[in-house]
Every structure is written in C-alpha cells, then in structure tokens.
Design a protein around this motif. Sequence first.
Motif, short mmCIF file in Angstrom:
data_model
loop_
_atom_site.label_atom_id
_atom_site.label_comp_id
_atom_site.label_asym_id
_atom_site.label_seq_id
_atom_site.Cartn_x
_atom_site.Cartn_y
_atom_site.Cartn_z
N GLU A 111 0.83 -1.20 0.00
CA GLU A 111 0.00 0.00 0.00
C GLU A 111 0.87 1.25 0.00
O GLU A 111 0.57 2.23 -0.71
N ALA A 112 1.94 1.23 0.78
CA ALA A 112 2.85 2.38 0.81
C ALA A 112 3.51 2.58 -0.55
O ALA A 112 3.68 3.71 -1.02
N LEU A 113 3.88 1.48 -1.22
CA LEU A 113 4.47 1.57 -2.55
C LEU A 113 3.48 2.21 -3.52
O LEU A 113 3.84 3.09 -4.31
N GLY A 114 2.23 1.78 -3.46
CA GLY A 114 1.21 2.32 -4.35
C GLY A 114 0.91 3.78 -4.07
O GLY A 114 0.79 4.59 -5.00
N LEU A 115 0.78 4.14 -2.80
CA LEU A 115 0.46 5.52 -2.45
C LEU A 115 1.60 6.46 -2.82
O LEU A 115 1.38 7.55 -3.34
N GLY A 116 2.83 6.03 -2.56
CA GLY A 116 3.98 6.86 -2.92
C GLY A 116 4.04 7.12 -4.42
O GLY A 116 4.28 8.25 -4.87
N ALA A 117 3.80 6.07 -5.21
CA ALA A 117 3.81 6.23 -6.66
C ALA A 117 2.68 7.16 -7.12
O ALA A 117 2.87 8.00 -8.00
N TRP A 118 1.51 7.01 -6.53
CA TRP A 118 0.37 7.85 -6.91
C TRP A 118 0.64 9.33 -6.63
O TRP A 118 0.31 10.20 -7.43
N ARG A 119 1.24 9.61 -5.50
CA ARG A 119 1.55 11.00 -5.18
C ARG A 119 2.48 11.62 -6.22
O ARG A 119 2.33 12.78 -6.59
N ARG A 120 3.45 10.83 -6.70
CA ARG A 120 4.35 11.33 -7.73
C ARG A 120 3.63 11.43 -9.09
O ARG A 120 3.80 12.41 -9.83
N LEU A 121 2.84 10.44 -9.43
CA LEU A 121 2.14 10.45 -10.71
C LEU A 121 1.21 11.65 -10.83
O LEU A 121 1.07 12.24 -11.90
N ARG A 122 0.57 12.01 -9.75
CA ARG A 122 -0.34 13.16 -9.78
C ARG A 122 0.42 14.45 -10.09
O ARG A 122 -0.12 15.36 -10.72
N GLN A 123 1.66 14.53 -9.66
CA GLN A 123 2.47 15.71 -9.91
C GLN A 123 2.90 15.80 -11.37
O GLN A 123 3.09 16.89 -11.91
N GLU A 124 3.05 14.64 -12.03
CA GLU A 124 3.66 14.60 -13.35
C GLU A 124 2.67 14.40 -14.49
O GLU A 124 3.06 14.52 -15.66
N PHE A 217 4.97 2.27 -14.27
CA PHE A 217 5.78 3.32 -13.66
C PHE A 217 6.72 2.67 -12.65
O PHE A 217 6.29 2.15 -11.63
N ALA A 218 8.01 2.66 -12.99
CA ALA A 218 9.01 2.10 -12.07
C ALA A 218 9.14 3.04 -10.86
O ALA A 218 9.34 4.25 -11.01
N TRP A 219 9.03 2.46 -9.68
CA TRP A 219 8.99 3.30 -8.48
C TRP A 219 9.62 2.55 -7.30
O TRP A 219 9.34 1.36 -7.09
N ASP A 220 10.48 3.23 -6.57
CA ASP A 220 11.11 2.64 -5.39
C ASP A 220 10.36 3.06 -4.14
O ASP A 220 9.68 4.09 -4.11
N MET A 221 10.50 2.27 -3.11
CA MET A 221 9.79 2.54 -1.86
C MET A 221 10.12 3.92 -1.31
O MET A 221 11.28 4.33 -1.28
N ASP A 222 9.09 4.62 -0.87
CA ASP A 222 9.23 5.93 -0.25
C ASP A 222 8.56 5.87 1.11
O ASP A 222 7.34 5.74 1.21
N ALA A 223 9.36 5.97 2.17
CA ALA A 223 8.82 5.84 3.52
C ALA A 223 7.90 6.99 3.90
O ALA A 223 7.20 6.90 4.92
N THR A 224 7.88 8.06 3.12
CA THR A 224 6.90 9.12 3.38
C THR A 224 5.49 8.54 3.37
O THR A 224 4.66 8.89 4.23
N ALA A 225 5.21 7.67 2.41
CA ALA A 225 3.88 7.06 2.33
C ALA A 225 3.61 6.16 3.52
O ALA A 225 2.48 6.09 4.01
N VAL A 226 4.63 5.46 4.01
CA VAL A 226 4.47 4.66 5.23
C VAL A 226 4.05 5.55 6.39
O VAL A 226 3.13 5.24 7.15
#
Length: 266
Positions: A111-124, A217-226
């Motif tokens: 879930e954290a991986l998905g949320l982090g990617a979504w936050r970036r995708l919305r920006q781009e 969308f290749a995306w690495d874990m972002d602990a911000t979403a955690v």
Amino acid sequence: MIRTDGSLIGESGSVTVLAFDTSTAAFSAAIVKDGALIDSVVSFAERNHSVRILSEIKELLSRNGIAGQELDVIAVGQGPGSYTGVRIAVTAAKTLAWAWNKPLVGVSSLEALGLGAWRRLRQENEDLADDRDVWLVPIMDARRGQVYTSRYAANHAGGWQTIDADGIRLIADWAARIEDEGTEDAQVSAIWFVGDIALHQAAIEEAEQSGTRLRTFAWDMDATAVGLLAEFRFRQGEAHDVHTFVPNYTQLAEAEAKLLASNRGE
C-alpha cells in the motif's frame, strides 16, 4: 479517510512519525509530521539493511534535532516483500517502540508503494486530474513469474480505497484480470502498474488489448507514504501490540515451504 495530497482527516493535535521500510532493495526512512514530510533518506544496499538501519535512523533524527522520546509514533512497512528485509524492519520497529515506549503502527508495504507512486504520478500527469478513478497496482517480484501485489482506487479529490488485499499472484494472470475489469469499468480512467516493473513489463504488455489503459511506472519505496498511512491510522486510534506484532510475509519463505513439503512427503 486519507487524502493522497498528504492531508489527513481525524483527531486534531500534532503527531510526529518516524517511518521506515526494508521490504525491497531500498532502505527508506522518513520523518512525517502532521501530514507533511520533514526529512527522508533512501539507500540501496539490500544485503546491508541489518547493518545500516539503526545508524541511518539515528542520523536522520539527529540532523533534524529530534530525540526518540520526542516522537509520537514508530511506523513500519510490515511486508510483504523480501523475507529477510521485512523481518529486519519489523524487528527494528519493535525494538525502538519498546525502548522509547511509543505506539507502533504497521502498514502494508504494498500500500505504501502504491500511495507513494500515486503522489508522484499526480504531480507529473495532468491527465489524471479528472473525476474518474485511477487504479494503482503495486508489484514486487516474488520469482517464478509471481509478484506480491494488491490494487487501490485513487482519484483527484484525494480518495484512496483498497480493492484487492495483499497477495502473491502470477503476473500474467493478474495483469489480464486487471485489464479485463478495467476495460469494463467506465469509471476507471487509467490503470498504473507501479513498483518493480522491469522484470514484468513484458507480461503486462502482453495483457494489453485494443483500447486498454494499462501503464507502468518504475517506483522505489518511499517511507513518506508509510508515515502518512501510519499517521492516519494512529489518529483513528489504531496501534499494534509491540510484543505480538509480526511481519506479513504473505507466503512461507522458500526454505520453510520445502521443509513442510518434505514433512508431508511431497
């Protein structure tokens, strides 16, 4: 609910969260306060997670002038993912929560991986700013054509909803199912497979049909979403018992599976 722009709905009052995850090749840690990122660190040294995790956390807190006792929550990605990696993060989280007498909140690493990617995708991606849902399908490689995966529906208004829980699935079958269901649902504007994409790009492309909306969308874990997920749950009164908290491996480690099969005479 949690809003994917980082804002939170729940109890008032300031909350500072130390969040980290080692379920993938990346070690990621972040300090999140009241729905905003204070600072973060990420490194790629999978074989050294156990060696570096506490020193990296200490450095992160130190450079922000935060003592462990000043934190409100310890948050950790509890898997699924790398068996050893998940175990390392959960053990560290339990140790710090016990030592500092802080609440412990575990969240799905997927879930954290998905949320982090979504936050970036919305920006781009400006084309995501409509009223329809976007499906986020986080994936982590689980070998032999399998992935750890789940599915979430997000939208521009900040909605975030679980559709499919964490599981291990054959990527070819999973991508075909997602494609079929997404094509039939007019409320879905796009489908993004995010995370550990490289090994599974071909299977995802194979599932595409005429008019499909599958994207990667290749995306690495972002602990911000955690941290954001954990803060929301903490504000809703959720926390785990430190002593009974365990990782979510989703499947048995290979060695354990072989032992059980041997004991059954398979």
